[in-house]
Design a protein around this motif. Sequence first.
Motif, mmCIF file in Angstrom:
data_model
loop_
_atom_site.group_PDB
_atom_site.id
_atom_site.type_symbol
_atom_site.label_atom_id
_atom_site.label_comp_id
_atom_site.label_asym_id
_atom_site.label_seq_id
_atom_site.Cartn_x
_atom_site.Cartn_y
_atom_site.Cartn_z
ATOM 1 N N TYR A 151 0.821 -1.209 0.000
ATOM 2 C CA TYR A 151 0.000 0.000 0.000
ATOM 3 C C TYR A 151 0.859 1.264 0.000
ATOM 4 C CZ TYR A 151 -4.283 -2.647 0.676
ATOM 5 O OH TYR A 151 -5.354 -3.496 0.496
ATOM 6 N N ARG A 152 2.026 1.195 0.604
ATOM 7 C CA ARG A 152 2.919 2.349 0.579
ATOM 8 C C ARG A 152 3.399 2.638 -0.836
ATOM 9 N NH1 ARG A 152 3.218 6.700 3.132
ATOM 10 N NH2 ARG A 152 3.394 5.694 5.169
ATOM 11 N N LEU A 153 3.728 1.620 -1.599
ATOM 12 C CA LEU A 153 4.150 1.807 -2.985
ATOM 13 C C LEU A 153 3.018 2.383 -3.834
ATOM 14 C CD1 LEU A 153 6.255 -1.428 -3.568
ATOM 15 C CD2 LEU A 153 7.115 0.910 -3.362
ATOM 16 N N ILE A 154 1.812 1.889 -3.597
ATOM 17 C CA ILE A 154 0.665 2.435 -4.311
ATOM 18 C C ILE A 154 0.498 3.918 -3.992
ATOM 19 C CG2 ILE A 154 -1.865 2.399 -4.436
ATOM 20 C CD1 ILE A 154 -1.744 -0.611 -4.185
ATOM 21 N N ASP A 155 0.669 4.266 -2.712
ATOM 22 C CA ASP A 155 0.519 5.666 -2.308
ATOM 23 C C ASP A 155 1.611 6.538 -2.926
ATOM 24 O OD1 ASP A 155 -0.642 7.819 -0.600
ATOM 25 O OD2 ASP A 155 1.353 7.745 0.297
ATOM 26 N N ILE A 156 2.828 6.045 -2.986
ATOM 27 C CA ILE A 156 3.918 6.819 -3.596
ATOM 28 C C ILE A 156 3.593 7.131 -5.056
ATOM 29 C CG2 ILE A 156 6.331 6.698 -4.351
ATOM 30 C CD1 ILE A 156 6.899 5.134 -1.771
ATOM 31 N N LEU A 157 3.117 6.143 -5.786
ATOM 32 C CA LEU A 157 2.739 6.357 -7.184
ATOM 33 C C LEU A 157 1.580 7.346 -7.297
ATOM 34 C CD1 LEU A 157 2.971 2.705 -8.554
ATOM 35 C CD2 LEU A 157 4.540 4.601 -9.034
ATOM 36 N N TYR A 158 0.615 7.197 -6.402
ATOM 37 C CA TYR A 158 -0.544 8.093 -6.429
ATOM 38 C C TYR A 158 -0.108 9.538 -6.173
ATOM 39 C CZ TYR A 158 -5.012 10.202 -5.212
ATOM 40 O OH TYR A 158 -6.102 11.031 -5.170
ATOM 41 N N GLN A 159 0.751 9.741 -5.183
ATOM 42 C CA GLN A 159 1.191 11.095 -4.851
ATOM 43 C C GLN A 159 1.965 11.727 -5.996
ATOM 44 O OE1 GLN A 159 -0.029 12.567 -2.321
ATOM 45 N NE2 GLN A 159 -0.865 10.749 -1.323
ATOM 46 N N ARG A 204 1.488 11.177 -9.147
ATOM 47 C CA ARG A 204 0.555 11.484 -10.228
ATOM 48 C C ARG A 204 -0.459 12.555 -9.843
ATOM 49 N NH1 ARG A 204 -0.699 5.133 -11.751
ATOM 50 N NH2 ARG A 204 1.303 4.688 -12.765
ATOM 51 N N HIS A 205 -0.618 12.794 -8.555
ATOM 52 C CA HIS A 205 -1.632 13.749 -8.083
ATOM 53 C C HIS A 205 -1.014 14.700 -7.061
ATOM 54 C CE1 HIS A 205 -3.774 10.048 -9.353
ATOM 55 N NE2 HIS A 205 -4.681 10.889 -9.829
ATOM 56 N N SER A 206 0.062 15.333 -7.437
ATOM 57 C CA SER A 206 0.816 16.173 -6.501
ATOM 58 C C SER A 206 0.058 17.434 -6.083
ATOM 59 C CB SER A 206 2.163 16.567 -7.114
ATOM 60 O OG SER A 206 1.971 17.281 -8.327
#
Length: 205
Positions: free
Chosen positions: A14-22, A24-26
């Motif tokens: 879930y941390r990796l998913i969050d890093i990618l999300y952040q 892409r959605h800074s």
Amino acid sequence: MRSLAHATPRYIYYRLIDILYQKRHSEYPWLTPQAIAILESWLRPHDVGFEWGAGRSTLWFGSKVSHITSVEHDPEWFQNINEKIRTKGLSLKVNFLKRALDAGYESAIDSFPNRSLDFVLVDGRRRLQCIAHALPKVKKGGLLILDNAENYFPVIPKAALPGGKEDEMFVQGITEGLHAWRIIRTTNGIWDTVLWIKPVDADVD
């Protein structure tokens, strides 16, 4: 150095998913994606809101609603976000307040009339105290949003009461104040954002 005892395979996933999300959605608030999706469909251009804890959310809300008052306690962070507010041309839509924790931080919302705010985000310090001050200020049908809710309310199994950090009776009082509100629980697997909707057909503060 922070302990890595919590770094289970599930957490790392879930941390990796969050890093990618952040990445892409800074420009999005630091809330769960589901909470942001709800807010994007909920907010209206004429809404008026309030938040404790300035940052990306301040700029995001400022671009979507009529007006938001934001309270920040850290002087350096205040200057940082204040400059971004000016750069993005949001100075007329954002009332940005610097309040020390011992000088009117949680009571900054008290000057608003009861039931006058369309939404309140609690994402700074002294969150339970801020919720207590915010409850009467939210309009019927309005939103109260709490980020990192797992640290304050048992909304999912891993959550627990703050224990020594807050008085349990105080937490119980807030919980009772919210008992009639509809609750929407969201999580990204790392932290929780909870949204409460104030009843429109009940005599609640």
